[in-house]
Design a protein around this motif. Structure first.
Motif, short mmCIF file in Angstrom:
data_model
loop_
_atom_site.label_atom_id
_atom_site.label_comp_id
_atom_site.label_asym_id
_atom_site.label_seq_id
_atom_site.Cartn_x
_atom_site.Cartn_y
_atom_site.Cartn_z
N MET A 1 0.83 -1.22 0.00
CA MET A 1 0.00 0.00 0.00
C MET A 1 0.86 1.26 0.00
N GLN A 2 0.29 2.31 -0.57
CA GLN A 2 1.02 3.56 -0.72
C GLN A 2 1.08 4.33 0.60
N THR A 3 2.20 4.96 0.84
CA THR A 3 2.32 5.78 2.04
C THR A 3 1.67 7.14 1.80
N ILE A 4 0.82 7.58 2.72
CA ILE A 4 0.19 8.90 2.54
C ILE A 4 0.82 9.93 3.47
N ILE A 5 1.15 9.51 4.69
CA ILE A 5 1.81 10.43 5.63
C ILE A 5 3.12 9.80 6.09
N GLU A 6 4.17 10.57 5.96
CA GLU A 6 5.46 10.06 6.42
C GLU A 6 6.13 11.12 7.29
N VAL A 7 6.50 10.69 8.49
CA VAL A 7 7.07 11.63 9.45
C VAL A 7 8.44 11.10 9.84
N LYS A 8 9.48 11.94 9.67
CA LYS A 8 10.84 11.48 9.98
C LYS A 8 11.46 12.39 11.03
N ASP A 26 8.99 14.94 20.08
CA ASP A 26 10.40 14.67 20.26
C ASP A 26 10.81 13.45 19.42
N GLY A 27 11.34 13.73 18.22
CA GLY A 27 11.88 12.66 17.38
C GLY A 27 10.90 11.58 16.99
N ILE A 28 9.77 11.98 16.40
CA ILE A 28 8.76 11.00 16.00
C ILE A 28 9.07 10.44 14.60
N ASN A 29 9.03 9.13 14.48
CA ASN A 29 9.12 8.48 13.17
C ASN A 29 7.86 7.66 12.96
N LEU A 30 7.24 7.87 11.80
CA LEU A 30 5.91 7.30 11.63
C LEU A 30 5.55 7.24 10.16
N GLU A 31 4.80 6.21 9.80
CA GLU A 31 4.34 6.10 8.41
C GLU A 31 2.88 5.69 8.44
N ILE A 32 2.04 6.38 7.70
CA ILE A 32 0.63 5.98 7.62
C ILE A 32 0.31 5.70 6.17
N ARG A 33 -0.26 4.52 5.93
CA ARG A 33 -0.51 4.09 4.55
C ARG A 33 -1.93 4.41 4.12
N GLN A 34 -2.09 4.56 2.82
CA GLN A 34 -3.40 4.82 2.22
C GLN A 34 -4.43 3.78 2.67
N GLY A 35 -5.57 4.24 3.16
CA GLY A 35 -6.65 3.32 3.53
C GLY A 35 -6.59 2.79 4.95
N GLU A 36 -5.57 3.16 5.71
CA GLU A 36 -5.45 2.69 7.09
C GLU A 36 -6.40 3.45 8.02
#
Lengths: 277, 272, 285
Positions: A1-8, A26-36
């Motif tokens: 699935m495609q990533t829609i939000i990416e936080v580095k 404080d130093g958030i790493n996160l990925e949210i995919r399309q449709g989640e």
């Protein structure tokens, strides 16, 4: 699935009224995919609302990057594209409805981006139908219940045809009836229209509906996983000022006292089944 | 309860007058006011009254409802009448007692002035009875748009009115709630002298202002999140369109102005 | 002495097309020492009901008395009686207005006519109860506090009036679980110490079950159930569901266990009590 939000490595620093620098994130790493369907939980002041505001560029990172569909939120030219892609619903239903008639309010977003008159009509009708508020198109918002107002607010965001909706504690000011309405509506939008949902809450029974839960504490990402995984960590959640479902809590207590129960119990049925096996 | 107060005085309906474009109705009201000031003589006033009652008839508003709109200002109307009656200068004295003197000219002037006031009240309340505040706002914005190049902020004014209309009921509810909360803490909003009372209002007014500012702040963020960036490049869901009935209505009011002008200056024209 | 309601009726916007009966024939007595939870869905009349308890609303018919005194009248005695009923509204932090925490909390006591040294004592006591240190907070501006702290200031402002009856309208609304538990711990401590009557309006079945010793269920402007939480949640599940209320999770879990053959006592009200019974059944001590 495609990533829609990416936080580095996202960090957000602000100065409070006493001129102290505070790290809200404080130093958030996160990925949210399309449709989640992602729920974000955390106590007051854990940074969950600040995080949400980065997703549609209402806040900019002090450090690190926040990419929406690959667009950097710090780049001015991306701003309106980002806000069309990621809609935002806020806590207080009264303070986000602009117009004195429901359909006029839903039209506000499309009007802002210059959608042609005829298309606004179809968008407004579709958005109101999607949240089950078509019958109230001509009503005055202040006469609606909290749950209805909040559904109008969701429709207002839907009319911009976003790929993702971020809801910042949308049920905090609602009664149980209104809370149910919102959770059902949001779930339906996610399942039927494939809209990505980021749902911020401190009600754990609402977070249970998500595919994935992200736990925030002191501006950091403390835990993430499926509801089963996250809510099994009863004591860690408690230390963060959160609570787990009653069944998970009792299961944890009983395990402590030496009872042999299966892992990942979060519902009453699972617990009763496991005890009486 | 404070929330019982009805907002505006829109009386929903589906009459010809209700269906007129708001711009038409605003213009008719303005032109009618011009006609009132052109009127001279009994015939003119007769025609104006006829015109107003025709509109009321066409609007299918209950007559009593429209007449009630005079009520809040009746003292001013009576005062206008009385002042003109006693101060008007003229030859034909109808009644005199000590230094009080009522002349025919004075009486006529008083009648004329109070009639103008009543007509003004009636026509403007027909406008607000038949046009919802929101539609009225749209009309004002559309009429002001051409003046934008002279610096009239048409869109901004309309947006402010829209938001005000949206939030007045909310703030009234809030006032009610805070008032009750402070009453439960022993606050007294109704006794004491003026200074005392003003001071007693602080526990109500301060939270109310704080709340209004908080709401404004929230709303600004919510508007921005929904891509609001001022009036530039905005489209509208409801575009205002003039129909045949609007042209007919405007033509009628122009005829009315013409008539008033003719009655006023017509004789002079004949002499010429 | 109690607060009593005798056949109280209340109609909103009487004699208009919007006329709505909010209360119909409510008779009720609340004694000091009781902890009453009032539940009912939005529009059931529960807010209208509690606003009658301190005279904020006047009944359209019927009578409300505080300690035997009819409060529909005017005069000093009635005013005094009404001041015995403190009321914490929803989101009470929205009523804060003074420049310092001390001044805001002192507002009620001063209106009640207390002497300045007594006021100071009451403010100190109230702040201690809600867990705000007097030295640290008394001279601060309430508007620079966090949301949870502001709510405590507002609750202290009502407690400082030293009421015999304390009405709380959803005191935990919008708080996270930890702050919510803290607020209730403070309320319980106060209730136990002063033996006042507490009337808690809530949407949460768990809160009602956990803290109250009497439960009132309101629907359609009437009190439809009145009894101990254990009795109502155990025996009237269907009536509750019919008025879109629910039973607490603990009762649902107990039912699941019973359905699978485990014996759980009917009056099990806490997780600890339930765990003890499970442990006994499973042969653990």
């Amino acid at each position: 699935m495609q990533t829609i939000i990416e936080v580095k490595n996202l960090t957000h620093v602000y100065t409070d009224s006493e001129n102290k620098e505070i790290k809200a994130l404080d130093g958030i790493n996160l990925e949210i995919r399309q449709g989640e369907f992602v729920a974000v939980i955390g106590a007051n002041g854990s940074g969950k609302s600040t995080l949400a505001r980065h997703f549609n560029a209402l806040q900019r990172p002090s450090e690190g990057v926040c990419l929406i569909e690959g667009m950097d939120t710090t780049v001015e030219e991306n701003l309106w594209d980002i806000r069309q892609h990621v809609g935002m619903v806020f806590q207080n239903p009264d303070n986000q409805i602009v117009a004195a008639i429901v359909e006029e309010d839903v039209a506000f977003g499309p009007e802002n981006i210059g959608v042609p008159t005829a298309e606004i009509r179809t968008r407004v009708d579709a958005a109101l139908a999607a949240v089950g508020m078509s019958d109230y198109a001509k009503h005055a918002p202040h006469l609606l219940s909290g749950g209805q107002k909040q559904r109008v607010a969701i429709a207002g965001v839907l009319a911009l045809e976003p790929k993702c909706i971020v809801l910042d504690e949308p049920t905090a000011m609602l009664d149980p009836q209104g809370r149910k309405e919102i959770v059902t509506t949001v779930k339906k939008l996610n399942r039927e229209k494939g809209i990505t949902v980021v749902y911020i809450t401190h009600y754990m029974e609402e977070a249970l509906q998500a595919d994935r839960i992200i736990v925030m504490g002191e501006g950091k990402l403390k835990m993430q996983g499926t509801p089963k995984e996250v809510f099994s960590h009863v004591r860690e959640l408690y230390a963060l000022g959160l609570e787990a479902p009653l069944a998970a809590k009792i299961a944890d207590d009983l395990r402590q006292s030496g009872l042999n129960l299966q892992q990942g119990i979060i519902t009453n049925e699972e617990l009763a089944e496991s005890i009486c096996r | 309860m404070l929330t019982d107060i009805a907002l505006g005085q829109y009386y929903p309906g589906n009459s010809l007058i209700h269906k007129l474009d708001p711009r038409t109705k605003i213009l008719i009201t303005l032109f009618f006011i011009v006609a009132i000031f052109l009127a001279s003589g009994a015939v003119s006033y007769g025609i104006l009254w006829g015109f107003v009652f025709l509109i009321i008839l066409l609007s299918r508003l209950p007559l009593m409802l429209v007449l009630k709109s005079i009520k809040p200002l009746w003292i001013i109307i009576v005062l206008t009448m009385v002042i003109h009656m006693f101060t008007g200068q003229g030859e034909n004295v109808i009644f005199s007692w000590k230094f009080f003197k009522v002349t025919q000219e004075g009486l006529e002037m008083g009648l004329k002035m109070s009639m103008r006031l009543i007509l003004l009240l009636l026509i403007s309340s027909i406008l607000t009875f038949t046009t919802s505040p929101i539609v009225l706002t749209d009309g004002i914005e559309a009429l002001l748009r051409p003046f934008k190049r002279f610096g009239v902020p048409a869109h901004e004014l309309a947006m402010m009115m829209t938001i005000a209309l949206r939030f007045i009921p909310t703030l009234l509810e809030e006032t009610d709630r805070i008032m009750k909360a402070q009453t439960a803490r022993g606050a007294d909003f109704s006794s004491g002298n003026l200074m005392q009372r003003a001071k007693n209002m602080l526990p109500l007014l301060i939270p109310l202002f704080i709340s209004a500012f908080r709401r404004a702040d929230d709303l600004a963020v919510a508007m921005e999140a929904r891509c609001y960036r001022g009036g530039e490049g905005r489209s509208r869901m409801h575009e205002l369109v003039y129909y045949g009935r609007d042209y007919a209505a405007l033509a009628t009011v122009f005829v009315l102005i013409g008539l008033m002008a003719f009655i006023r200056w017509g004789n002079a024209l004949c002499v010429l | 002495m109690p607060i009593t309601l005798e056949n109280v009726e209340f109609t909103y916007m009487a004699k208009t097309p919007y006329e709505r009966k909010a209360l119909q024939g409510v008779s009720l007595t609340v004694d000091k020492g009781e902890f009453v939870a009032v539940i009912g869905h939005t529009g059931s009349g529960k807010s209208t009901l509690v606003q009658h308890l301190n005279g904020l609303l006047k009944p359209s018919a019927g009578k409300v008395t505080i300690d035997g005194l009819d409060i529909s009248g005017k005069g000093e005695a009635v005013k005094k009686a009404r001041h015995q009923v403190g009321m914490v509204f929803q989101y009470p932090e929205h009523q804060i207005f003074a420049e310092t925490v001390f001044e805001d909390i002192a507002f009620g006591p001063r209106n009640k006519g207390m002497q300045e040294n007594e006021v100071k004592q009451q403010v100190q006591d109230a702040m201690r109860f809600v867990g705000l240190d007097f030295e640290t907070f008394a001279s601060r501006s309430p508007f620079q506090l966090s949301g949870g702290q502001m709510r405590r200031v507002a609750i202290a402002g009502v407690i400082a009036m030293d009421p015999d009856y304390l009405i709380l309208d959803e005191p935990s609304a919008g708080l996270d679980p930890r702050s919510r538990d803290a607020v209730f711990a403070e309320i319980m401590a106060l209730y136990k110490k002063r033996r006042m009557a507490v009337i808690l309006v809530t949407h949460s079945m768990e809160e009602a079950a956990r803290y109250s010793n009497r439960l009132l269920v309101i629907s359609g402007g009437r009190v439809i159930l009145d009894g101990s939480p254990a009795e109502i949640y155990q025996n009237h599940k269907n009536e509750l569901l019919a008025v879109s209320m629910d039973v607490p999770q603990l009762f649902k879990l107990s039912d699941e266990l019973r359905a699978r053959g485990m014996e759980i006592q009917a009056d099990t009200m806490t997780a600890e009590a339930l765990e003890a019974q499970i442990k006994t059944a499973k042969g653990l001590k």
